[in-house]
Write an enzyme that holds these catalytic residues in place. Structure first.
Site, PDB file in Angstrom:
ATOM      1  N   ALA A  10       0.855  -1.195   0.000  1.00 56.15           N
ATOM      2  CA  ALA A  10       0.000   0.000   0.000  1.00 56.15           C
ATOM      3  C   ALA A  10       0.885   1.237   0.000  1.00 56.15           C
ATOM      4  O   ALA A  10       2.093   1.161   0.271  1.00 56.15           O
ATOM      5  CB  ALA A  10      -0.906   0.002   1.222  1.00 56.15           C
ATOM      6  N   LYS A  11       0.262   2.355  -0.285  1.00 50.11           N
ATOM      7  CA  LYS A  11       0.995   3.627  -0.335  1.00 50.11           C
ATOM      8  C   LYS A  11       1.763   3.903   0.950  1.00 50.11           C
ATOM      9  O   LYS A  11       2.851   4.466   0.940  1.00 50.11           O
ATOM     10  CB  LYS A  11      -0.003   4.768  -0.567  1.00 50.11           C
ATOM     11  CG  LYS A  11      -0.506   4.864  -1.987  1.00 50.11           C
ATOM     12  CD  LYS A  11       0.357   5.760  -2.846  1.00 50.11           C
ATOM     13  CE  LYS A  11       0.233   7.215  -2.399  1.00 50.11           C
ATOM     14  NZ  LYS A  11       1.156   8.067  -3.158  1.00 50.11           N
ATOM     15  N   ARG A  12       1.168   3.485   2.081  1.00 51.53           N
ATOM     16  CA  ARG A  12       1.826   3.810   3.359  1.00 51.53           C
ATOM     17  C   ARG A  12       3.131   3.024   3.554  1.00 51.53           C
ATOM     18  O   ARG A  12       3.869   3.269   4.495  1.00 51.53           O
ATOM     19  CB  ARG A  12       0.867   3.569   4.528  1.00 51.53           C
ATOM     20  CG  ARG A  12       0.430   2.145   4.682  1.00 51.53           C
ATOM     21  CD  ARG A  12      -0.465   1.910   5.885  1.00 51.53           C
ATOM     22  NE  ARG A  12      -1.037   0.587   5.816  1.00 51.53           N
ATOM     23  CZ  ARG A  12      -2.080   0.243   5.084  1.00 51.53           C
ATOM     24  NH1 ARG A  12      -2.702   1.151   4.381  1.00 51.53           N
ATOM     25  NH2 ARG A  12      -2.523  -0.996   5.050  1.00 51.53           N
ATOM     26  N   ASP A  13       3.410   2.084   2.667  1.00 58.68           N
ATOM     27  CA  ASP A  13       4.645   1.321   2.799  1.00 58.68           C
ATOM     28  C   ASP A  13       5.871   2.098   2.341  1.00 58.68           C
ATOM     29  O   ASP A  13       6.976   1.557   2.321  1.00 58.68           O
ATOM     30  CB  ASP A  13       4.535  -0.005   2.028  1.00 58.68           C
ATOM     31  CG  ASP A  13       3.560  -0.952   2.700  1.00 58.68           C
ATOM     32  OD1 ASP A  13       3.624  -1.061   3.938  1.00 58.68           O
ATOM     33  OD2 ASP A  13       2.735  -1.560   2.005  1.00 58.68           O
ATOM     34  N   GLY A  14       5.673   3.342   1.953  1.00 59.97           N
ATOM     35  CA  GLY A  14       6.836   4.161   1.613  1.00 59.97           C
ATOM     36  C   GLY A  14       6.841   4.538   0.153  1.00 59.97           C
ATOM     37  O   GLY A  14       5.802   4.848  -0.421  1.00 59.97           O
TER      38      GLY A  14
END
Ligand code: GLU
Length: 312
Positions: A252-256
């Site tokens: 997901a986007k929050r993974d960096g």
């Protein structure tokens, strides 16, 4: 009289593959890998390749344009106009009308909570629609309509499914059988449901090969069943493993820095990103989607998810 010869022969019926992103944000590496695979599988089988923006749900301003730019930057090209689902209301209404004429649609007055809390029918799979509104009396329907008025929404329209399960053939998973319940065709907000839209649009775009993430594998049988009801051909399916983060959760986007633009901002090139995707497919040294097309064999597709490990 001189016989007329056509200037060029009619184009052969080639069929088409497609990629159908939801423009809710930038595509991450897993999405980009699926897009490349969809393009490669279509092009290597001589098919056309279509794009479709599935914007019936959450949409982020500008995301659609960015997605198209990112796909082009990897070397993907597509045939014809990009189809946009929010412009397809008439086509969905027409398909729905056909099913209604055949008595295959019923109004559902249930709230989400009621469906969750209803005792499920015997042998029904978890989460399946329990059939509450399938066979209501005229009076019960009137009560339902009054309830919808109070809730200020329309009843959802559901398919009166004539089967309990359906099977499809998947290029990688083989025969896949999954439950078919009375799934939603039109949502309570009046918008076509994903399952209806995808079937109507694939048929309209001449799609006979569906490549997408394997999170949708168990949706394929219900979509294939719906296609048969609408007189549309059932496409060949190729569901590909998803990308995961190093903790084993869906990428997901929050993974960096997981989007193309993130990677570019870190000094990588689009070619580097394709290279990373090629590595994950067992074809090192690729710089464009065309390299993957030329070097990759579908037999090489790893059956496990792609665990994405990124520097920085
Ligand atoms: N729009 C869906 C997604 O982005 C894909 C649907 C499909 O390929 O059928 O997950």
């Amino acid at each position: 009289m001189t016989p007329q010869t056509p200037a060029s022969p009619a184009p052969p019926e080639v069929g088409a593959g497609r990629y159908a992103p939801s423009p809710s944000g930038d595509l991450h590496l897993g999405n980009l890998r699926t897009a490349i695979l969809a393009w490669v599988l279509a092009r290597r089988s001589g098919r056309a390749f279509r794009l479709r923006l599935e914007d019936l749900d959450r949409v982020r301003e500008g995301a659609a344009q960015r997605q198209l730019e990112d796909l082009a930057a990897l070397g993907l090209d597509w045939d014809g106009d990009v189809m946009v689902q929010s412009e397809r209301g008439d086509a969905y209404a027409q398909a729905l009308g056909r099913l209604q004429d055949e008595g295959r649609v019923f109004e559902c007055f249930c709230t989400r909570r009621e469906i969750l809390e209803a005792p499920s029918a015997p042998h029904a799979p978890p989460g399946a629609y329990p059939g509450t509104c399938r066979d209501l009396s005229p009076q019960e329907r009137e009560e339902g309509a009054a309830k919808m008025l109070a809730l200020q929404r329309e009843p959802a329209l559901r398919l009166r499914a004539g089967v309990r399960e359906f099977s499809v053939e998947d290029h990688f998973a083989g025969t896949v059988t999954a439950d078919v319940d009375d799934f939603v065709l039109r949502r309570g907000d009046g918008v076509a449901a994903y399952n209806l839209a995808v079937v109507v649009d694939d048929a309209a775009q001449g799609v006979d090969q569906v490549t997408r993430g394997d999170d949708l594998l168990t949706s394929a049988p219900r979509q294939a069943y719906l296609a048969t009801l609408l007189g549309a051909p059932v496409p060949a399916y190729a569901h590909v493993p998803l990308a995961l983060n190093t903790a084993g959760a869906r990428l997901a986007k929050r993974d960096g820095a997981v989007t193309l633009r993130d990677r570019l901002a870190r000094g990588e090139s689009a070619g580097d990103v394709v290279g990373r995707i090629g590595d994950s497919l067992g074809v090192p040294g690729c710089r464009t989607a065309r390299d993957v097309l030329e070097r990759w064999d579908p037999a090489m597709l790893p059956q496990e998810p792609w665990v994405v490990e990124l520097p920085g």
